[in-house]
Design an enzyme around this catalytic site. Sequence first.
Site, short mmCIF file in Angstrom:
data_model
loop_
_atom_site.label_atom_id
_atom_site.label_comp_id
_atom_site.label_asym_id
_atom_site.label_seq_id
_atom_site.Cartn_x
_atom_site.Cartn_y
_atom_site.Cartn_z
N SER A 1 111.53 18.62 28.50
CA SER A 1 110.25 19.28 28.22
C SER A 1 109.08 18.56 28.87
CB SER A 1 110.02 19.34 26.71
OG SER A 1 111.07 20.01 26.06
N1 SAH Z 1 114.52 17.46 23.99
C1 SAH Z 1 115.25 17.46 25.24
C2 SAH Z 1 115.19 18.79 25.94
C3 SAH Z 1 116.06 19.77 25.31
S1 SAH Z 1 116.55 21.13 26.33
C4 SAH Z 1 114.77 16.36 26.12
O1 SAH Z 1 113.83 15.65 25.76
O2 SAH Z 1 115.38 16.16 27.17
C5 SAH Z 1 117.44 21.98 25.05
C6 SAH Z 1 118.80 21.41 24.76
O3 SAH Z 1 119.31 22.09 23.63
C7 SAH Z 1 119.80 21.65 25.89
O4 SAH Z 1 120.36 20.43 26.28
C8 SAH Z 1 120.83 22.58 25.26
O5 SAH Z 1 122.15 22.38 25.72
C9 SAH Z 1 120.70 22.23 23.79
N2 SAH Z 1 121.18 23.22 22.83
C10 SAH Z 1 121.10 24.57 22.88
N3 SAH Z 1 121.64 25.12 21.78
C11 SAH Z 1 122.07 24.10 20.99
C12 SAH Z 1 122.71 24.02 19.71
N4 SAH Z 1 123.01 25.11 19.00
N5 SAH Z 1 123.00 22.79 19.22
C13 SAH Z 1 122.69 21.67 19.92
N6 SAH Z 1 122.11 21.69 21.13
C14 SAH Z 1 121.78 22.88 21.66
#
Ligand code: SAH
Length: 227
Positions: free
Chosen positions: A72
């Site tokens: 993000s």
């Molecule tokens: N906060 C992160 C960015 C997250 S991007 C950072 O600082 O890098 C969103 C992430 O959520 C992705 O890696 C995706 O694979 C994950 N995601 C999506 N659905 C999910 C779920 N149900 N449980 C856990 N992770 C999930």
Amino acid sequence: MADDPQITIDDEWGARQRVRMVEEQLRARGISDARVLAAMGAVPRERFVPASTRFQAYDDGALAVGEGQTISQPYIVGYMTAELDVGAEHRVLEVGTGTGYQTAVLARLATRVYTVERLPRLAQAAAETLAALGVANVVTRVGDGSLGWPEEAPFDRIIVTAGAPGVPQTLLNQLTDGGILVAPVGELSSQRLVRVVRRGRTFHERPGIGCRFVKLIGGEGWNENGS
Ligand code: SAH
């Protein structure tokens, strides 16, 4: 523990970039919580992005990190962290570990962070980065975080960093009384950062700024194909 010097500033370039990021992208846009600014001023964001994009680590935007996922924008991380109002004694659940950058910021503020990622490769890479930086108060797990972490519930704070079609009720049920959840909620193409405070059996919801996250895929999220 929150006050431990978990992460050392590893080079002058990163240190200079962080000072600039905190001033120009966070403070200038109204993020004033000193603990949040200090945490983001300390975590070396360049260590969490792919090596090929290291020099864009402090750009004012999201970055691709592989597997169709993103890290993000710093402002969004700061905004969500401030909205979460994390205290030093708090146990925090994070859904969507991604690179582990937001995790590392939270780990500086809370006593312990439980973080769930559905993609094993990202979870593994994040765990390695956090370990390399000496962040010891994080527990990682691979799975569907939209259903929370029942064995460790309740949590004082819950942050979801993938876009959900609605506020996941399963997660709300894993909040302590007085607990706070922050999550991007809305359509696939755009969401709002919703903040929910639990008071006993009632949940007080307030919509915040607009945002665009990759989708939350799982039981309380979207299907793989986006429906
Ligand atoms: N906060 C992160 C960015 C997250 S991007 C950072 O600082 O890098 C969103 C992430 O959520 C992705 O890696 C995706 O694979 C994950 N995601 C999506 N659905 C999910 C779920 N149900 N449980 C856990 N992770 C999930």
